[in-house]
Design an enzyme around this catalytic site. Structure first.
Site: not given
Ligand SMILES: Cc1cc2nc3c(=O)[nH]c(=O)nc-3n(C[C@H](O)[C@H](O)[C@H](O)COP(=O)(O)OP(=O)(O)OC[C@H]3O[C@@H](n4cnc5c(N)ncnc54)[C@H](O)[C@@H]3O)c2cc1C
Length: 598
Positions: A441
């Site tokens: 989220e």
């Molecule tokens: C168990 C699980 C269940 C999930 N369920 C769902 C679901 O039901 N539906 C769905 O759509 N997704 C789901 N997700 C996905 C989840 O919402 C994302 O993993 C999350 O939003 C982070 O995206 P990412 O993993 O691509 O990390 P990234 O976007 O690659 O981010 C990596 C890190 O960089 C930081 N970061 C990125 N951009 C910035 C910025 N501009 N400024 C500062 N910091 C930044 C972030 O805070 C994070 O710590 C789920 C994930 C998991 C692991």
């Protein structure tokens, strides 16, 4: 076996005595929520959580979900039966509109009982949790026909919902998403692409799964301005509205993950699946935000819920585990050691978690009440004021309660020593489960940026100024009350730190945006500390008033509240100064090293 007793009395104290929800009986749905009804519903929810959901939590973690060769997914043993009890009890539709089969009771009540159920079994509760979010998005942005077609079956739990945003190359930055939608010419679209990490994406507990999917219509603008939202049912509906032909959507794999093993986190493949646009073309992100905002509050509540069950088990263990002697002389001289609860350092952990949980419960319910007012009041002014606070609190509630929820779950695990690290007592599961709430989220770093970058300045800072005034007025009104001055003094000090940090951002972040990013997480926590402090000051005032009014039945409970309030003000509130000091150092040292030097 882990224990859990739903905090029924505490919840009723906050709802009835601290927030006084009876005062809101002019809001639709609240007139039916008399104290007796509220007590009965909260009591029933506690029973369901303790008797049906808790017993399959640990086994669900051990067994996990299984994907079969045909792409179908089965949930752990007992989940289907427990979910049947949940839906037959009408819990999914507790706060949903009556016209779609819901009971239209306060969302505040839904949130209160949600804590119990998530504490008892977070993985299982995610299936209806995502359904709630999908219901909210269809309610706000769906056409009348879409509402009639999907909502009744989702509200009664016959069908569940999901949200599909994330793709392998894009999580936070949704502007990069590639899933595409091609018009069929009959109003529907063909959706193709891959989504990953989709919670509750495939399972065997519902007749149909209604996926809400973000995709880009062919020819749409680049970035977030070209994203649309679609309904993609697992089974397309036949002419009588029942699940018919299988749609082109399937689960490619279940992610191997750290925790919430009972929830199927799926790779979802869309292969020319039939989808139906919700809301306007290219406005999908704002439609999805309805779902995300609702879900963010629910995820904040998960942080609280897991910290609560972890705390209860730690407190129980600390009363029983015999190790060492009290520093002030043996407390159990008949035994060969004292229970570890005599040690101040063990109590430091327990009191810290207790203070956060009880304050966090009040914070969660207070915010949920703002949501009810924002959506149900007939006064435009009240709706706007409540919506301002709701918007401001959403990232704080999500970020702070899940960051601290995880920290405190680890703290509770520490109380068990090595027995917390092995699986037997369930503490390891809580740590693993609590961890995800900091990430999904919107990762907590993104919540902090939302607060500093968007919410603070929204409408010229109207929300933040209103809240500072509300807390400042509370301190002023109670300043001369001797019994309360200890609490209000500490709260005022925290508020001063928060106001100074806010001012610092105004003066130093416009010209140098990295200063905002560098201080955002500290600011989110500083804000959370003050809001929890406000909750504790209000709890203390309520407890003092009740005791002064001669309440005897809950006298011990109320006195314990006052001790915990004092602990919060003495031991936790001073952290605001540290957070402020960090914020004021700006971004210089953070940004100085070359990327290669890390
Ligand atoms: C168990 C699980 C269940 C999930 N369920 C769902 C679901 O039901 N539906 C769905 O759509 N997704 C789901 N997700 C996905 C989840 O919402 C994302 O993993 C999350 O939003 C982070 O995206 P990412 O993993 O691509 O990390 P990234 O976007 O690659 O981010 C990596 C890190 O960089 C930081 N970061 C990125 N951009 C910035 C910025 N501009 N400024 C500062 N910091 C930044 C972030 O805070 C994070 O710590 C789920 C994930 C998991 C692991």
């Amino acid at each position: 076996m882990p224990i859990y007793k739903a905090p029924v009395d505490d919840t009723l104290f906050i709802l009835n005595d601290v927030l006084g929800i009876e005062r809101y009986n002019n809001l639709p749905g609240f007139a039916d929520a008399t104290p007796d009804t509220v007590a009965a519903i909260v009591g029933e929810a506690a029973k369901l959580a303790e008797e049906a959901l808790l017993p399959i939590n640990l086994s669900g973690d051990q067994e996990g979900c299984r994907r079969h060769d045909d792409g179908s997914v089965t949930v752990p043993k007992g989940f289907k039966q427990a979910f049947d009890l949940y839906r037959e009890g009408g819990w999914l539709g507790l706060a949903a509109p009556e016209e779609f089969g819901g009971q239209a009771l306060p969302y505040t009540l839904h949130t209160a009982v949600g804590e119990f159920m998530s504490a008892a079994n977070m993985s299982l509760m995610m299936y209806p949790g995502l359904t709630q979010g999908a219901i909210a998005a269809i309610l706000v942005h769906g056409s009348e026909e879409q509402k009639r077609t999907y909502l009744p079956k989702m509200v009664d739990g016959t069908w569940t919902g999901t949200m599909n945003l994330t793709e392998p190359h894009c999580g936070t930055d949704l502007g990069l998403l590639r899933t595409k939608a091609v018009p069929n010419g009959d109003g529907s679209y063909r959706i193709s692409g891959q989504k990953i990490f989709i919670s509750a994406g495939e399972h065997d507990m519902a007749e149909n799964i209604i996926h809400l999917v973000l995709a880009r219509i062919e020819g749409a603008p680049e970035g977030v301005k070209g994203i649309s939202l679609f309904i993609v049912p697992k089974f397309r509906l036949n002419d009588s509205g029942e699940p018919g032909e299988r749609n082109g959507v399937s689960c490619g794999a279940i992610e191997e993950k750290m925790g919430i093993h009972g929830n199927a986190t799926c790779v979802m493949n869309y292969d020319e699946a039939t989808g139906y646009l919700i809301g306007a073309e290219n406005k999908g992100l704002s439609a999805m935000f309805v779902m995300m905002n609702e879900a963010r509050l629910a995820v904040g509540m998960q942080g609280l819920a897991i910290a609560e069950i972890a705390y209860q088990n730690a407190a129980n263990y600390a009363r029983e585990r015999l190790q060492g002697r009290s520093l002030s002389g043996p407390k159990s001289p008949d035994k060969n050691a004292d229970p570890i609860i005599v040690h101040p350092d063990v109590r430091r952990a327990l009191m810290t978690i207790k203070a956060f949980n009880e304050g966090g419960r009040a914070f969660t319910l207070w915010t949920a009440l703002k949501s009810d007012i924002a959506h149900r009041s007939d006064s435009e002014e009240d709706r706007q004021a409540a919506d301002d606070i709701l918007g401001l609190m959403t990232p704080i509630l999500k970020g702070v309660l899940t960051d601290r929820g995880f920290d405190h779950t680890v703290m509770a695990q520490q109380v068990f020593g090595g027995h917390g690290y092995i699986e037997e007592h369930g503490m390891s599961q809580y740590v693993r489960d609590a961890r995800i709430a900091m990430i999904y989220e919107g990762a907590n770093g993104i919540q902090a940026l939302d607060l500093v970058g968007r919410k603070l300045a929204m409408n010229g800072g109207r929300a933040v100024m209103a809240l500072f005034k509300e807390i400042g007025d509370f301190c002023e009104e109670n300043r001369s009350d001797e019994k309360l001055s200890g609490y209000t003094k500490a709260l005022k000090k925290g508020l001063n730190d928060l106001q100074a940090a806010t001012m610092w951002f105004m003066q130093n972040a416009m010209a140098k945006p990295d200063n905002a990013g560098a201080g955002s997480t500290d600011y989110m926590h500083l804000f959370g500390l003050v809001v929890l402090g406000y909750m504790w000051a209000r709890i203390a005032k309520t407890a003092e008033d009740k005791l002064a009014g001669g309440e005897t039945e809950r006298a011990d409970y109320l006195k314990n509240k006052l001790i915990t309030a004092r602990f919060y003000m003495e031991r936790i509130m001073p952290e605001t100064a540290l957070r402020k000091a960090r914020i004021e150092t700006g971004a210089d040292t953070l940004m100085a090293l070359d990327a290669a030097a890390f």
